[in-house]
Design a protein around this motif. Sequence first.
Motif, PDB file in Angstrom:
ATOM      1  N   LEU A   1       0.822  -1.142   0.374  1.00  0.00           N
ATOM      2  CA  LEU A   1      -0.143  -0.326  -0.308  1.00  0.00           C
ATOM      3  C   LEU A   1       0.874   1.162  -0.168  1.00  0.00           C
ATOM      4  CD1 LEU A   1      -2.242  -1.073   2.632  1.00  0.00           C
ATOM      5  CD2 LEU A   1      -2.734  -1.226   0.883  1.00  0.00           C
ATOM      6  N   PRO A   2       0.400   2.557  -0.594  1.00  0.00           N
ATOM      7  CA  PRO A   2       1.157   3.509  -0.689  1.00  0.00           C
ATOM      8  C   PRO A   2       0.726   4.089   1.583  1.00  0.00           C
ATOM      9  CG  PRO A   2      -0.467   3.630  -2.383  1.00  0.00           C
ATOM     10  CD  PRO A   2      -0.822   2.555  -1.205  1.00  0.00           C
ATOM     11  N   ASP A   3       2.026   4.357   1.506  1.00  0.00           N
ATOM     12  CA  ASP A   3       2.630   4.967   3.091  1.00  0.00           C
ATOM     13  C   ASP A   3       1.156   5.976   3.255  1.00  0.00           C
ATOM     14  OD1 ASP A   3       5.258   4.032   2.790  1.00  0.00           O
ATOM     15  OD2 ASP A   3       5.715   5.950   2.722  1.00  0.00           O
ATOM     16  N   GLU A   4       0.160   6.218   2.425  1.00  0.00           N
ATOM     17  CA  GLU A   4      -1.022   7.576   3.244  1.00  0.00           C
ATOM     18  C   GLU A   4      -2.200   6.653   3.547  1.00  0.00           C
ATOM     19  OE1 GLU A   4      -3.091  11.186   1.643  1.00  0.00           O
ATOM     20  OE2 GLU A   4      -1.950  10.984   0.817  1.00  0.00           O
ATOM     21  N   LEU A   5      -1.927   5.644   2.220  1.00  0.00           N
ATOM     22  CA  LEU A   5      -3.887   4.362   2.369  1.00  0.00           C
ATOM     23  C   LEU A   5      -2.915   3.756   3.472  1.00  0.00           C
ATOM     24  CD1 LEU A   5      -6.157   3.799   1.317  1.00  0.00           C
ATOM     25  CD2 LEU A   5      -4.503   1.994   0.236  1.00  0.00           C
ATOM     26  N   HIS A   6      -1.791   3.813   4.037  1.00  0.00           N
ATOM     27  CA  HIS A   6      -1.415   2.175   5.004  1.00  0.00           C
ATOM     28  C   HIS A   6      -1.871   2.954   6.912  1.00  0.00           C
ATOM     29  CE1 HIS A   6       1.351   0.633   8.375  1.00  0.00           C
ATOM     30  NE2 HIS A   6       0.413  -0.583   7.682  1.00  0.00           N
ATOM     31  N   ALA A   7      -1.475   4.953   6.371  1.00  0.00           N
ATOM     32  CA  ALA A   7      -1.457   5.177   7.682  1.00  0.00           C
ATOM     33  C   ALA A   7      -2.790   5.156   7.767  1.00  0.00           C
ATOM     34  CB  ALA A   7      -1.197   6.702   7.292  1.00  0.00           C
ATOM     35  N   GLN A   8      -3.867   5.488   6.758  1.00  0.00           N
ATOM     36  CA  GLN A   8      -5.441   5.733   6.983  1.00  0.00           C
ATOM     37  C   GLN A   8      -6.077   3.822   7.339  1.00  0.00           C
ATOM     38  OE1 GLN A   8      -6.183   7.572   3.270  1.00  0.00           O
ATOM     39  NE2 GLN A   8      -6.204   9.124   4.179  1.00  0.00           N
ATOM     40  N   PHE A   9      -5.470   3.308   7.017  1.00  0.00           N
ATOM     41  CA  PHE A   9      -5.856   1.689   6.674  1.00  0.00           C
ATOM     42  C   PHE A   9      -5.934   1.871   8.877  1.00  0.00           C
ATOM     43  CE2 PHE A   9      -5.554  -3.113   6.398  1.00  0.00           C
ATOM     44  CZ  PHE A   9      -7.335  -2.925   6.304  1.00  0.00           C
ATOM     45  N   ALA A  10      -4.686   1.733   8.948  1.00  0.00           N
ATOM     46  CA  ALA A  10      -3.752   1.577  10.037  1.00  0.00           C
ATOM     47  C   ALA A  10      -5.123   2.152  10.872  1.00  0.00           C
ATOM     48  CB  ALA A  10      -2.492   1.407  10.123  1.00  0.00           C
ATOM     49  N   LEU A  11      -5.242   3.119  11.240  1.00  0.00           N
ATOM     50  CA  LEU A  11      -5.804   3.981  11.823  1.00  0.00           C
ATOM     51  C   LEU A  11      -7.286   3.914  11.849  1.00  0.00           C
ATOM     52  CD1 LEU A  11      -6.106   6.793  13.626  1.00  0.00           C
ATOM     53  CD2 LEU A  11      -6.196   8.027  11.553  1.00  0.00           C
TER      54      LEU A  11
ATOM     55  N   ALA B   1      -8.523   0.709  11.464  1.00  0.00           N
ATOM     56  CA  ALA B   1      -8.430  -0.330  12.295  1.00  0.00           C
ATOM     57  C   ALA B   1      -8.140  -0.232  13.922  1.00  0.00           C
ATOM     58  CB  ALA B   1      -7.189  -1.484  11.370  1.00  0.00           C
ATOM     59  N   GLN B   2      -7.442   0.563  14.282  1.00  0.00           N
ATOM     60  CA  GLN B   2      -7.196   1.097  15.383  1.00  0.00           C
ATOM     61  C   GLN B   2      -8.309   1.806  16.292  1.00  0.00           C
ATOM     62  OE1 GLN B   2      -4.106   4.023  16.171  1.00  0.00           O
ATOM     63  NE2 GLN B   2      -3.884   3.443  18.354  1.00  0.00           N
ATOM     64  N   LEU B   3      -9.210   2.528  15.391  1.00  0.00           N
ATOM     65  CA  LEU B   3      -9.482   3.261  16.193  1.00  0.00           C
ATOM     66  C   LEU B   3     -11.732   1.802  15.997  1.00  0.00           C
ATOM     67  CD1 LEU B   3     -10.152   6.414  13.856  1.00  0.00           C
ATOM     68  CD2 LEU B   3      -9.873   6.114  16.466  1.00  0.00           C
ATOM     69  N   ASP B   4     -11.793   0.880  15.142  1.00  0.00           N
ATOM     70  CA  ASP B   4     -12.581  -0.172  15.362  1.00  0.00           C
ATOM     71  C   ASP B   4     -12.193  -1.309  16.429  1.00  0.00           C
ATOM     72  OD1 ASP B   4     -14.018   0.688  13.760  1.00  0.00           O
ATOM     73  OD2 ASP B   4     -13.443  -0.107  12.334  1.00  0.00           O
ATOM     74  N   GLY B   5     -10.828  -1.141  16.906  1.00  0.00           N
ATOM     75  CA  GLY B   5     -10.328  -1.989  18.014  1.00  0.00           C
ATOM     76  C   GLY B   5      -9.832  -3.286  17.604  1.00  0.00           C
ATOM     77  N   LEU B   6      -9.147  -3.329  16.204  1.00  0.00           N
ATOM     78  CA  LEU B   6      -8.826  -4.254  15.066  1.00  0.00           C
ATOM     79  C   LEU B   6      -7.548  -4.242  15.040  1.00  0.00           C
ATOM     80  CD1 LEU B   6     -11.390  -4.240  13.044  1.00  0.00           C
ATOM     81  CD2 LEU B   6     -11.441  -6.190  14.101  1.00  0.00           C
ATOM     82  N   SER B   7      -7.123  -5.780  14.645  1.00  0.00           N
ATOM     83  CA  SER B   7      -5.825  -5.599  13.911  1.00  0.00           C
ATOM     84  C   SER B   7      -5.614  -5.351  12.708  1.00  0.00           C
ATOM     85  CB  SER B   7      -5.101  -7.239  14.651  1.00  0.00           C
ATOM     86  OG  SER B   7      -5.740  -8.023  13.837  1.00  0.00           O
ATOM     87  N   LEU B   8      -4.380  -5.171  12.241  1.00  0.00           N
ATOM     88  CA  LEU B   8      -4.567  -5.567  10.784  1.00  0.00           C
ATOM     89  C   LEU B   8      -5.035  -6.504   9.762  1.00  0.00           C
ATOM     90  CD1 LEU B   8      -0.718  -3.475  10.029  1.00  0.00           C
ATOM     91  CD2 LEU B   8      -3.982  -2.398   9.570  1.00  0.00           C
ATOM     92  N   THR B   9      -4.457  -7.494  10.923  1.00  0.00           N
ATOM     93  CA  THR B   9      -5.040  -8.528   9.628  1.00  0.00           C
ATOM     94  C   THR B   9      -6.366  -8.777   9.920  1.00  0.00           C
ATOM     95  OG1 THR B   9      -3.036  -9.707  10.518  1.00  0.00           O
ATOM     96  CG2 THR B   9      -4.650 -11.445  10.427  1.00  0.00           C
ATOM     97  N   ASP B  10      -7.438  -8.626  11.020  1.00  0.00           N
ATOM     98  CA  ASP B  10      -8.695  -8.237  10.966  1.00  0.00           C
ATOM     99  C   ASP B  10      -9.342  -7.654  10.166  1.00  0.00           C
ATOM    100  OD1 ASP B  10      -8.349 -10.937  13.058  1.00  0.00           O
ATOM    101  OD2 ASP B  10      -8.681  -9.503  14.646  1.00  0.00           O
ATOM    102  N   ALA B  11      -8.927  -6.559   9.957  1.00  0.00           N
ATOM    103  CA  ALA B  11      -9.514  -5.301   9.174  1.00  0.00           C
ATOM    104  C   ALA B  11      -8.899  -5.867   7.690  1.00  0.00           C
ATOM    105  CB  ALA B  11      -8.823  -4.016   9.429  1.00  0.00           C
TER     106      ALA B  11
END
Length: 108
Positions: A17-27, A29-39
């Motif tokens: 993923l591009p850095d920006e999309l990865h950062a958004q995805f990680a955020l 997932a974190q807000l939803d209480g999910l690991s990146l794998t689960d997300a």
Amino acid sequence: MEPGNGKTGIKTLGLKLPDELHAQFALVAQLDGLSLTDAMRRSVELYVEHNQAQPDFAARAAAVLEEIEREAAARRGAIEALFGNTGTQPVETKATSKRRSSEASVQA
């Protein structure tokens, strides 16, 4: 299917993923209480469900199935051409021959 439930395997995907999309995805997932794998798993499940709901999905799947069957028939024809149409089976490998020999010994 949940990991570790004793059923068939799990496949691993590497996702670039591009850095920006990865950062958004990680955020998110974190807000939803999910690991990146689960997300990612949830994202893939939603993608599959979305596509299954498309009106042309069944027709596209049928076309792919027909192509698979055409390819299988071509491969079957190539094997028959190698071994003739007499129903002759390919020659067994040494490992298979040894296993069958030992199986025959056990049964005797």
